[in-house]
Design an enzyme around this catalytic site. Sequence first.
Site, mmCIF file in Angstrom:
data_model
loop_
_atom_site.group_PDB
_atom_site.id
_atom_site.type_symbol
_atom_site.label_atom_id
_atom_site.label_comp_id
_atom_site.label_asym_id
_atom_site.label_seq_id
_atom_site.Cartn_x
_atom_site.Cartn_y
_atom_site.Cartn_z
ATOM 1 N N GLU A 18 0.844 -1.202 0.000
ATOM 2 C CA GLU A 18 0.000 0.000 0.000
ATOM 3 C C GLU A 18 0.871 1.240 0.000
ATOM 4 O O GLU A 18 0.360 2.354 0.152
ATOM 5 C CB GLU A 18 -0.950 -0.009 1.196
ATOM 6 C CG GLU A 18 -0.271 -0.012 2.552
ATOM 7 C CD GLU A 18 -1.197 0.488 3.655
ATOM 8 O OE1 GLU A 18 -1.589 -0.347 4.459
ATOM 9 O OE2 GLU A 18 -1.519 1.684 3.696
ATOM 10 N N CYS A 36 -3.616 -2.956 4.289
ATOM 11 C CA CYS A 36 -2.767 -4.069 4.728
ATOM 12 C C CYS A 36 -3.176 -5.410 4.132
ATOM 13 O O CYS A 36 -2.584 -6.444 4.459
ATOM 14 C CB CYS A 36 -2.791 -4.146 6.249
ATOM 15 S SG CYS A 36 -2.385 -2.583 7.022
ATOM 16 N N HIS A 60 -3.361 -10.041 11.577
ATOM 17 C CA HIS A 60 -2.737 -8.804 11.120
ATOM 18 C C HIS A 60 -2.494 -7.987 12.387
ATOM 19 O O HIS A 60 -3.408 -7.823 13.203
ATOM 20 C CB HIS A 60 -3.668 -8.053 10.157
ATOM 21 C CG HIS A 60 -3.257 -6.625 9.973
ATOM 22 N ND1 HIS A 60 -2.004 -6.298 9.558
ATOM 23 C CD2 HIS A 60 -3.908 -5.454 10.204
ATOM 24 C CE1 HIS A 60 -1.892 -4.970 9.520
ATOM 25 N NE2 HIS A 60 -3.045 -4.446 9.907
HETATM 26 N N1 ACO Z 1 0.216 3.145 30.465
HETATM 27 C C1 ACO Z 1 -0.453 2.061 30.027
HETATM 28 N N2 ACO Z 1 -1.451 2.143 29.096
HETATM 29 C C2 ACO Z 1 -1.769 3.347 28.638
HETATM 30 C C3 ACO Z 1 -1.133 4.528 29.062
HETATM 31 C C4 ACO Z 1 -0.090 4.386 30.040
HETATM 32 N N3 ACO Z 1 0.595 5.430 30.475
HETATM 33 N N4 ACO Z 1 -1.668 5.586 28.420
HETATM 34 C C5 ACO Z 1 -2.622 5.094 27.586
HETATM 35 N N5 ACO Z 1 -2.690 3.746 27.718
HETATM 36 C C6 ACO Z 1 -3.517 2.809 26.976
HETATM 37 C C7 ACO Z 1 -4.948 3.260 26.764
HETATM 38 O O1 ACO Z 1 -5.728 2.945 27.914
HETATM 39 C C8 ACO Z 1 -5.309 2.436 25.558
HETATM 40 O O2 ACO Z 1 -5.516 1.096 25.918
HETATM 41 P P1 ACO Z 1 -6.939 0.404 25.671
HETATM 42 O O3 ACO Z 1 -7.138 0.370 24.188
HETATM 43 O O4 ACO Z 1 -6.830 -0.931 26.266
HETATM 44 O O5 ACO Z 1 -7.922 1.302 26.336
HETATM 45 C C9 ACO Z 1 -4.026 2.434 24.722
HETATM 46 O O6 ACO Z 1 -2.997 2.774 25.647
HETATM 47 C C10 ACO Z 1 -4.029 3.426 23.565
HETATM 48 O O7 ACO Z 1 -4.296 4.694 24.056
HETATM 49 P P2 ACO Z 1 -5.488 5.597 23.456
HETATM 50 O O8 ACO Z 1 -5.396 6.909 24.156
HETATM 51 O O9 ACO Z 1 -6.757 4.872 23.475
HETATM 52 O O10 ACO Z 1 -5.183 5.679 21.933
HETATM 53 P P3 ACO Z 1 -4.490 6.798 21.063
HETATM 54 O O11 ACO Z 1 -5.412 7.918 20.881
HETATM 55 O O12 ACO Z 1 -3.144 7.078 21.544
HETATM 56 O O13 ACO Z 1 -4.371 6.029 19.636
HETATM 57 C C11 ACO Z 1 -4.439 4.267 18.064
HETATM 58 C C12 ACO Z 1 -4.153 4.635 19.515
HETATM 59 C C13 ACO Z 1 -5.905 4.572 17.747
HETATM 60 C C14 ACO Z 1 -4.179 2.813 17.883
HETATM 61 C C15 ACO Z 1 -3.495 5.123 17.145
HETATM 62 O O14 ACO Z 1 -2.177 4.763 17.429
HETATM 63 C C16 ACO Z 1 -3.769 4.929 15.674
HETATM 64 O O15 ACO Z 1 -4.631 5.590 15.116
HETATM 65 N N6 ACO Z 1 -3.017 4.014 14.971
HETATM 66 C C17 ACO Z 1 -3.199 3.762 13.554
HETATM 67 C C18 ACO Z 1 -4.492 3.029 13.250
HETATM 68 C C19 ACO Z 1 -4.409 1.539 13.446
HETATM 69 O O16 ACO Z 1 -3.342 0.962 13.595
HETATM 70 N N7 ACO Z 1 -5.575 0.859 13.399
HETATM 71 C C20 ACO Z 1 -5.635 -0.580 13.505
HETATM 72 C C21 ACO Z 1 -6.274 -1.303 12.352
HETATM 73 S S1 ACO Z 1 -5.983 -0.596 10.777
HETATM 74 C C22 ACO Z 1 -4.321 -0.720 10.389
HETATM 75 O O17 ACO Z 1 -3.737 -1.757 10.457
HETATM 76 C C23 ACO Z 1 -3.608 0.493 9.962
#
Ligand code: ACO
Length: 460
Positions: A86, A120, A250
């Site tokens: 991609e 992906c 994945h």
């Molecule tokens: N210690 C431990 N855990 C923590 C801490 C900390 N200090 N701070 C946050 N967390 C946890 C949160 O509770 C959350 O866990 P949970 O999901 O079990 O609730 C996790 O860390 C992530 O934190 P969030 O604030 O929910 O997420 P964030 O806004 O940072 O974004 C995301 C995470 C959405 C995955 C982002 O990185 C993203 O958009 N990634 C790209 C999209 C993606 O990969 N999608 C997956 C499928 S599609 C693909 O493959 C591209």
Amino acid sequence: MALKSSDVGILAVDIYVPPTCVQQESLETYDGASKGKYTIGLGQDCMSFCSEVEDVISMSLTVVSSLLEKYNVDPKQIGRLEVGSETVIDKSKSIKSFLMRIFEECGNTDIEGVDSTNACYGGTAALFNCVNWVESSSWDGRYGLVVCTDSAVYAEGPARPTGGAAAVAMLIGPKAPIVFESKYRGTHMSHVYDFYKPDLASEYPVVDGKLSQTCYLMALDLCYKRFCSKFEKFEGKEFSLSAADYVVFHSPYNKLVQKSFARLYFNDFIRNCSSVNEEAKVKLEPFSSLSADESYHSRDLEKVSQLVAKNLYEEKVQPSTLLPKQVGNMYTASIYAALISVLHNKHVSLNGQRILMFSYGSGLTSSMFSLKVNDRQHPFSLLNIVTVLDIQHKLESRHVVAPEKFVETLKLMEHRYGAKDFVTGGDASLLPQGSFYLTHVDDLYRRFYDRKPLAIANGH
Ligand code: ACO
């Protein structure tokens, strides 16, 4: 008369991982994220990335050459070459066409296949194409070759730690040690905007992270349901997680994989399968009346299902998490890097076992399918595959750089993306012997790659 092929699947596999990486712990500090967010919250350890001399083309040239050389496969023996990616470098000219230089040198231009693109999922589409070709009446007796190659980079923000980069090559043919159970595929495809790349001037996606997580889990449910019903129709018996020795996902980041396995376990509970023990049934019972939509957003269900599925996760999923946690999201290569991790960790006891695979590409496309391991003679024995992969060495010989260097590289690549008329620094000193690397792009956007000499011990 058509050639007959049986036990079609993956004969051999190799992976290339860029030798530069950044530790998630140091990135957390650099980004000002709370401690543990990337390592525990996302479940990631380290992230590989391409330096300015690498891209999806150089990585795929390297991994294809490496596989052919290490397995002593004459390039003339390849009849189909399919690429999943991609990471768009050219909107018309396929990555496959760049790879043809390897085959043209040997006088083989009779090779079907081009690139498949949908986030992906492209690698899985490429793999299905190759497997279908070997199983079809148009198969000419030669091997298929699948390449999954991606550089996953995100703009500054919460998605940035979920990047990564790698290329995987898989040799496809009959009498394979990793056999496709072609009858049982379950697929779900739909139109959503969870992650997409509409800005053709940028390598970065537009991403709705939360939506992508829900889409992933919904797709998982539907694929599992369809996979189970196909299995049950053909086999006349229940399919549950008990029938899968390993489950490979994945893997955009490990936390989603943990949630996904728990979700499959919850599916088994709803279907009243024997894989769910009495204690887990009692704990999951309060969630049995949730609507599907409610269940995707219930934090309590997420927590409880992860807890009751924990032991099974350790047994069936943990062995697949090594490369995804160490390298990051490799987009199309991610699920196959997870499969490679299972081979690396479990090859001694894998014979006869079933591996359930879930492939997801945003947008969205998704499939569940299964593989059965049937160990073969050298060179396609599991032992030789694992020796060639040499995962431990690949991971340990990487160079850990400071987050500042990672960010500086991404900044440079932002300018280089879609650019013409530039010469790279040409510093390939960190790349392994035999690696291809980008030297320059001319004023007509034509890209040029050189190859580092092979190590003496690696042959000639
Ligand atoms: N210690 C431990 N855990 C923590 C801490 C900390 N200090 N701070 C946050 N967390 C946890 C949160 O509770 C959350 O866990 P949970 O999901 O079990 O609730 C996790 O860390 C992530 O934190 P969030 O604030 O929910 O997420 P964030 O806004 O940072 O974004 C995301 C995470 C959405 C995955 C982002 O990185 C993203 O958009 N990634 C790209 C999209 C993606 O990969 N999608 C997956 C499928 S599609 C693909 O493959 C591209």
